[in-house]
Design an enzyme around this catalytic site. Sequence first.
Site, PDB file in Angstrom:
ATOM      1  N   TYR C  53       0.850  -1.191   0.000  1.00 18.81           N
ATOM      2  CA  TYR C  53       0.000   0.000   0.000  1.00 18.81           C
ATOM      3  C   TYR C  53       0.882   1.235   0.000  1.00 18.81           C
ATOM      4  CZ  TYR C  53      -3.460  -3.446   1.565  1.00 18.81           C
ATOM      5  OH  TYR C  53      -4.280  -4.544   1.672  1.00 18.81           O
ATOM      6  N   GLU C  54       0.509   2.211  -0.804  1.00 19.72           N
ATOM      7  CA  GLU C  54       1.357   3.382  -1.004  1.00 19.72           C
ATOM      8  C   GLU C  54       1.617   4.192   0.256  1.00 19.72           C
ATOM      9  OE1 GLU C  54      -0.959   5.271  -3.999  1.00 19.72           O
ATOM     10  OE2 GLU C  54      -2.366   6.173  -2.600  1.00 19.72           O
ATOM     11  N   LEU C  55       0.772   4.028   1.261  1.00 16.76           N
ATOM     12  CA  LEU C  55       0.994   4.753   2.514  1.00 16.76           C
ATOM     13  C   LEU C  55       2.285   4.321   3.199  1.00 16.76           C
ATOM     14  CD1 LEU C  55      -2.504   4.692   4.277  1.00 16.76           C
ATOM     15  CD2 LEU C  55      -1.773   6.018   2.307  1.00 16.76           C
TER      16      LEU C  55
END
Lengths: 303, 303, 255, 255
Positions: C53-55
Site C-alpha cells: 500500500y502506497e501509505l
Amino acid sequence: MKPSKLMSMREAISGFVHDGSSVVTCANLETSIPFAAGHEIIRQGRKNLTLICPISDILFDQLIGAGCVKTVRAAWVGNVITGIGYNFRRAVEKNQVEVEDHSNFTISLALKAGAQGVTFLPSRTALGSDLFGTNKGLKTVVCPFTGLLHSAVAAIMPDVAVVHVQKSDSYGNAHAWGNMGVAREAIMSSRNVILTAEEIVSTETICKDPNRVIAPGFKVSAVVHAPWGAHPSPVPGYYNRDHKKFLDYQESSRTQEAFSIWLEKWVLSVKNLEGYIAFLGKSCQSELSIKKHSYSEPVDYGY
Amino acid sequence: MKPSKLMSMREAISGFVHDGSSVVTCANLETSIPFAAGHEIIRQGRKNLTLICPISDILFDQLIGAGCVKTVRAAWVGNVITGIGYNFRRAVEKNQVEVEDHSNFTISLALKAGAQGVTFLPSRTALGSDLFGTNKGLKTVVCPFTGLLHSAVAAIMPDVAVVHVQKSDSYGNAHAWGNMGVAREAIMSSRNVILTAEEIVSTETICKDPNRVIAPGFKVSAVVHAPWGAHPSPVPGYYNRDHKKFLDYQESSRTQEAFSIWLEKWVLSVKNLEGYIAFLGKSCQSELSIKKHSYSEPVDYGY
Amino acid sequence: MDIKRSYTRSELMVTAAAREITEDEVVFVGMRLPLLGFLLAKSLHAPGATGIYELGIIRESLAPAPILTMGDLPNLYMSHWLADTFDTMSILQAGLVDLSFIGGAQVDRYGNLNTTLTGKPLKTRLPGSGGACDLASLARRHIIIMAHEKRRFVSKVDYITSPGYGNGKGWREKVGLVRGGPSAVITTLGIFRFDQESCEMILSSVHPGVTLNDIHKETGWSIRVSNKLSETPEPTPKELDILRQLDYQGYWTGK
Amino acid sequence: MDIKRSYTRSELMVTAAAREITEDEVVFVGMRLPLLGFLLAKSLHAPGATGIYELGIIRESLAPAPILTMGDLPNLYMSHWLADTFDTMSILQAGLVDLSFIGGAQVDRYGNLNTTLTGKPLKTRLPGSGGACDLASLARRHIIIMAHEKRRFVSKVDYITSPGYGNGKGWREKVGLVRGGPSAVITTLGIFRFDQESCEMILSSVHPGVTLNDIHKETGWSIRVSNKLSETPEPTPKELDILRQLDYQGYWTGK
C-alpha cells in the site's frame, strides 16, 4: 540545557506559517493528518499558501475552501473515501488555485531531493505521461553510464513542514510509528518544522528507543501538544478513523454554501483544539478509541 | 503456508555465494558484521568474489587474506581500531586484488540506486577528488533544472547480500535495531539475500512491531540461525564489541605467515559456528554480554 | 439489468478483479474496489499474495476487521512492514510488483488513463494521479477498473495521467518506460484485454445480461471483439459470501 | 621533547581539536582522535553540541561509558536517533553539518588530503576514503588532524581523496563543490589555518617546545607563517582530567 520548543498551536502557526508560505503537510497520507494545525491556519486567515503533499484527505480541500491557498503541488486532492474534492475542483475551475500535477512518486522524489540536498533526482516513472505538461518540475535526464532515459524531478524545499506524531519531547525529538508516508522527507526538506504531538514526553522516553525517532530534533522549530490533533484521520496507538466525518464532508462541501456552514461549525466557532475536542464529545472519542490493544515487544539497547 | 527459508550456514553459503559472485556485506559498518558467514565462505574456498561495502572492519581483510577475493568496491578496508588492513595492502600491492575506490556516501548511493531501480543517482560529494580516476562508476551529470554540476554514481546490484540481524522468522521477516548503516540498501539492491540472525522467532513476534522490520520478507532467500554470528563486532541487544580480538588481529595479520596461523586457528579448525563459539569460551561470552539492559517502551499498534 | 440477479454489478467487477490475482503475487493495492478485490483474492485462491500500500504498508495477512480505507488501523495491525511511501515506490520501480489495479475517469483504445483534467480545452478538474501514474509506469502489469460510459471510453484521452500503450506497439519503450502496461480493463459492462500486436483494447468477455450492442453504444470508438468472446463468469456463492463480509455495510459493492 | 611536560603530544592535539568546537554546533564525528576531541568538547565548553556518526547515529549526550569505536554499544544507548548511513550523509549534503574532523596520510599546501594511494607511480595502498571525502566535500568546514612528517606534508598530494582547496582560490566552486573546505590542520607540531585570499596553509601556532625550524624541517614546501604566530595553549588540568577518563587506558593519547 537547550531551550524548549514547546508552544501553543496559535504561536506555532503565527510564528512559522506566513501569508505566501509553502507548506508540506498530510505527509503520512491517510493517517495522522494534522487537522488541528490546518484549522488554526484557517482561523488565522492565512492567504496565498502553497500546499505540498502526495495525497491529502480533505484537509487541502478545506484550506482551499477557506481561501488560504494559491498553489497546490500534489498528486491527488480529494476525499479518499468518496472521491472528488469539491472546493478544490471549484477553485481550480475558477482559476483561483494553480496546480502542479505530481504522482505520489514524483512528489516523494521532489521532497527526497530537497531532504538530500540535491537539486533533482532521477526516476523511471511518469515517462510518456502528460504530467510533464502541467508540472515544470518534471523533465528528463539521460543516465551518464547507460544512456537510458530517466524522468528528472526537481527538488522541493518547503518553507515549513507540519507533521503530526505520537510522542515528542519539548525539543522536537519525536517517536512516530505506523505507515510513514513522506513524513521523514517532509521534515528533512523543510526550512522550519512544526510537530504536533498526541503526547509530550520526556527526552528519556524518546532516547530509550532511538530507532523509533522520526528525524533529528535539531530540525524541529516548534512542538505543539495536540491530543486528537489528527481527528478525523486515524493515529496509530491513539484513535481510529472517524469514517462518518469524511462521509458527511462530501455533502458539506458539495456547494460553497454548504461548506461555509461546515467551516463555521467545525473550525471558526470552536476557536481552538480544546473547543474542537469538547464539540466532538466524549462518546465520539470513546467510539474511536483503541479497543484491541497490541503492544510491541521491548528490545534491548543496553551495553 | 509459504515454505520456510531456514537453513544451515553451510547450505546458505553454498546455495547463494558462488565463485565469482558479487557480495555486499558488513552493511551495518562497525556493528553486526556477519563474521560467521564470512568464515563459512572461507571454509568453502570461494574464489574471485567481488566484495562490496562502505567500510569493512577486518572481515574483508580476512576474506582477502584467505584468497577468496578478486575485486573490492568499498570506501575503506582495514581494522577500525588500528588502521591498516595488511592482507588488503599486500594483495593490492601485488595486483592480486582490484579496488574500485568509493567514499562512504558514493557506495551508499550506488546501493541506493540499485535498491530503487534507477541506473544512477546524483550527489554533490567527491567533486574534484581523484576517486573519479579509480572508480568507473563515478561520472558527472548536469541538473536539467539548475544547470548545476553533480557527481553521478552508477547503481550496484550485487548477486547476494549477507546481513546479520537480531531476530528473524523462518521466512525472512526480520527485526533489526541499532545503527543501520547501509543494511536496508544492501538487502533491497541484491538479487539474493542471506540473513544470519541471533534468534529465530515467530512471525507473530515480528508483526507485533512492523516499524522494526528491516525489509520485506519476500526479498530474503535464506535465513540462518547464527547466535554470536557477528563476534567480535557488537550486536545491539546481544553482545558488546570484543576489542581485544581486533587489537590482536593487527599482529595476526601483519605478515602472511602470521595470518595463516590465525586463519587455521579461528576459521579452518573450528569447522562451524558451533565450534567457534565453543573455542571462544564461556568466560569471553560472559564478559561481552550486556550488563546494563535498557529496554524500549512498548507502543500500541491496536485498533 | 441486474435486478433479476443475486449480485450487484460492483460485486461482479470486484470478483473479476480478484480472479486476476495469482497465488504468491506481489500486488500494489489501491483504494476502493481494488482494495476489496485484493482482500477477496487473499481470502480465497491467493492466500499467499502480498499486498503493498502506497501509505507505506506491506502485509501478507488479511486485516482482522473490515476496512474502508487502506490507512484504517486494522490494516496496520500485525502487518509485515510499516515503512515510507518511498520504500513502496522503490519496490515498484525495482520491478518487484507483479500487479496493480487503478481506476479512472477516462480511458482510450490503448489503455491510457486520465484522472487529471477533461474537456477541450482542459477544464474539468479531477483529483489527479495519486499513485496511479506510478503503477501504470512501473508495475509488471496493471488492471484498470472503471464505469463503462461513452464519455469515459474515448478514442484518445484528453490527458494521459497513467500511461497505457500510448499510441500503440513500441510506444512504452520509446518514451523510456522499462516494463509493464495494462493487461485488462474491467468495466461495468465487460472485460477487455490488449492485442499483443497492436496493443489495442479488445473485448474479451461480456457480463451476464449485457449485449454487444450495449458495449458498442457506450464505447467512443469501434471496439474490436475477441474471436473467443465469452461471458464473464458470475460470482460464486462463496465469493459473494466473503465479499459481503468484507464490505459488510455494502458501502462499495451494495449498488 | 614532551618528556618534561605533564601531557602527551596526542593529548595536546585532541585538546586543540576540542577547542575548535563551538557550543550548539552539529559535528560529524570520525574515529580515533576526532572522537575523543568531540567527547572532550561535549564534556566541557560545548555540552550542547550534536554528534553525528556515519554508522547512522545522532546523539546529543555523552556515551555513559568509555568507547573505543563509534559503534561501541554505549554510543548507541540513549542516543537521539539511530538511522541509516544514508540519513547522516543526506544531513551532511544538505548543509546541516557545521564541522567535521578527518585524518590522513598525506596533506598538501592547499589542504588536499590523501588516504588512498601514495608513491609515483601510485603503489602504496592505504585504507581509502571512508567518509573523509564526503566530509571534506560537504561539511561547512573541516579540520585535518595528522602526524607532521616531511613525507606526509607534501607540496602536492599524490592522490586527492578528500578535496581541500585544490590548486587555490575558486577551485572548489569550479569543480562543483557547494561549500566548505578545511579551516585548520592540527599536527604533532603546530596548528595551521588557511589564507582567505590564496587558500594556502599558514602556520598559526606552534606547540610548546616546538621551534619554527622543526616545522620547516618536516614540511615539504616553504610554509608561510602567520604574522600573528602564537604558541598553542597547553591542555588545562581539567581538560587532561576529563580526557584521561575518556581514554582511560591511554589507548589513543597515552603516547
